[in-house]
Write an enzyme that holds these catalytic residues in place. Structure first.
Site, PDB file in Angstrom:
ATOM      1  N   CYS A  72      20.000  96.106-114.136  1.00  0.00           N
ATOM      2  CA  CYS A  72      20.646  95.955-112.837  1.00  0.00           C
ATOM      3  C   CYS A  72      20.179  94.677-112.151  1.00  0.00           C
ATOM      4  O   CYS A  72      19.065  94.217-112.356  1.00  0.00           O
ATOM      5  CB  CYS A  72      20.342  97.158-111.954  1.00  0.00           C
ATOM      6  SG  CYS A  72      21.138  98.671-112.513  1.00  0.00           S
TER       7      CYS A  72
ATOM      8  N   HIS B   9      15.105  98.864-116.570  1.00  0.00           N
ATOM      9  CA  HIS B   9      15.430  98.850-115.150  1.00  0.00           C
ATOM     10  C   HIS B   9      15.284  97.444-114.576  1.00  0.00           C
ATOM     11  O   HIS B   9      14.439  96.657-114.995  1.00  0.00           O
ATOM     12  CB  HIS B   9      14.506  99.793-114.377  1.00  0.00           C
ATOM     13  CG  HIS B   9      14.951 101.223-114.398  1.00  0.00           C
ATOM     14  ND1 HIS B   9      16.210 101.616-113.972  1.00  0.00           N
ATOM     15  CD2 HIS B   9      14.309 102.364-114.785  1.00  0.00           C
ATOM     16  CE1 HIS B   9      16.312 102.934-114.094  1.00  0.00           C
ATOM     17  NE2 HIS B   9      15.185 103.409-114.598  1.00  0.00           N
TER      18      HIS B   9
END
Length: 381
Positions: free
Chosen positions: A140, A86
């Protein structure tokens, strides 16, 4: 000449934001480095959160291992840092108001101890002259993950307002006869895009489903897509769960991180955390004059732009899982090249963009490095 690597994959098992492909990305990269680039297995450190026998990818452990990797590198050596997991971004502190992306990009270790772009900058700036460090981040908001490194391919070093202006002008050139309603709809959609909400994600709806979706393929095959984006609310929830602290205030997240993790990092990284006080965003000078001033020996290949999300893919029929960007890299590297030459950093990122676009992904990989590395072979000469 030594070749060493640190490969990190975090699936966050058992959490509400669990991913499936990150650990697989690490094993594929390990195989790639050994078979295609001549790395020795003993010189590759793996950190994954699905095997307790491995070093756990906490914030402190990641920083310590990256420090060790960089400290071990000598002139002529090639170092690789691969991260799959993440990512998130937060408004910069007052000392970072000239950050050309307008945000602090971060990776999210398994203990929620964020590692920010300034910390990467500080660590990478210690790479010795003549040594080369290649960073691949399949997460991301990974565009600009090393602060102050020149953007060679990408759109992350534009302020959000400039991005909106460029996107609107481009749209108007393509469709000059748009009505007033469509014109303002374009403005709204482009503003959403600057906040990290891509068109594909908007199409999937809001809430939890805004970062999940499915793609139907031929032969009854379905891809389950989940972005490697950790919404701030989810991050806070996991941080509370990991630390047992239930009274964390969102507006004081920087001070909270310093209080919780400030004793773990090295003195230099403590300084980086202590600067996290002010969350104002300055839309002034881009700080372009500082680019290339530091981290000359670091190369970043990002899975997407700072305002985008990288996809985590699960193939329902085969059970295979991978990051879309990591998969693109492996597919491109394994394909025979007509000219028999080693693929360059620029070629790899450019081809990955085409690869992902053809398969319906909206993420656009980026390349950040000194000019002299743009046309150098990927990873090593």
């Amino acid at each position: 000449m030594a070749k060493k690597a640190l490969l990190i994959g975090i699936n966050y098992p058992g959490t509400a934001v669990e991913l499936r492909g990150c650990v697989n990305d690490v094993h594929r990269m390990q195989k790639c480095l050994i078979e295609l680039y001549g790395f020795a297995n003993k010189d590759i450190v793996i950190m994954i959160d699905t095997d307790k026998s491995c070093i756990q990818p906490t914030g402190k452990n990641i920083c310590d291992e990256l420090d060790n990797l960089i400290a071990s590198g000598q002139s002529g050596d090639f170092l690789v840092f691969h991260y799959s997991g993440h990512g998130t971004r937060i408004p910069p502190g007052i000392e970072d108001s000239e950050d050309p992306t307008g945000f602090d990009e971060c990776i999210t270790p398994c203990d929620m101890n964020l590692i920010k772009d300034q910390q990467f900058r500080e660590m990478v700036s210690r790479v010795k002259e003549g040594c080369q460090l290649t960073i691949i981040s399949d997460s991301c908001h990974s565009g600009g993950l090393i602060q102050e490194v020149k953007e060679q391919i990408g759109e992350s070093h534009m302020k959000p307002v400039d991005k909106v202006k460029e996107q609107i002008e481009e749209s108007h050139m393509k469709q000059p006869k748009l009505g007033i309603a469509s014109y303002f709809l374009n403005i709204v959609m482009n503003l959403l895009a600057t906040c990290g909400v891509s068109k594909s994600q908007r199409d999937r709806g809001g809430g939890e489903e805004s970062f999940r979706g499915e793609i139907e393929l031929e032969k009854d095959e379905t891809l389950d897509i989940k972005t490697r984006y950790l919404p701030f609310e989810s991050y806070l929830s996991l941080l509370k769960e990991q630390t047992g602290q239930t009274n964390i205030e969102p507006v004081r997240i920087r001070q909270t991180l310093l209080k919780l993790f400030g004793e773990d990092p090295s003195p230099n990284r403590q300084r980086g955390l202590s600067d996290l006080g002010n969350c104002e965003v300055d839309a002034g000078d881009s700080g372009a004059s500082r680019l290339n001033a530091v981290t000359d020996n670091g190369i970043l290949l990002s899975g997407c732009q700072t305002d985008q999300r990288s996809e985590d893919v699960y193939v329902t029929r085969t059970g295979k899982a991978y990051g879309a960007f990591s998969d693109a890299i492996q597919m491109i590297l394994s394909a025979p090249r007509k000219d028999k030459k080693k693929i360059t950093n620029k070629e790899l990122v450019s081809e990955a963009r085409v690869f992902l676009k053809k398969r319906g992904y909206s993420q656009r990989p980026g390349l950040y490095c000194h000019d002299r590395f743009v046309d150098k072979p990927f990873i090593c000469y």
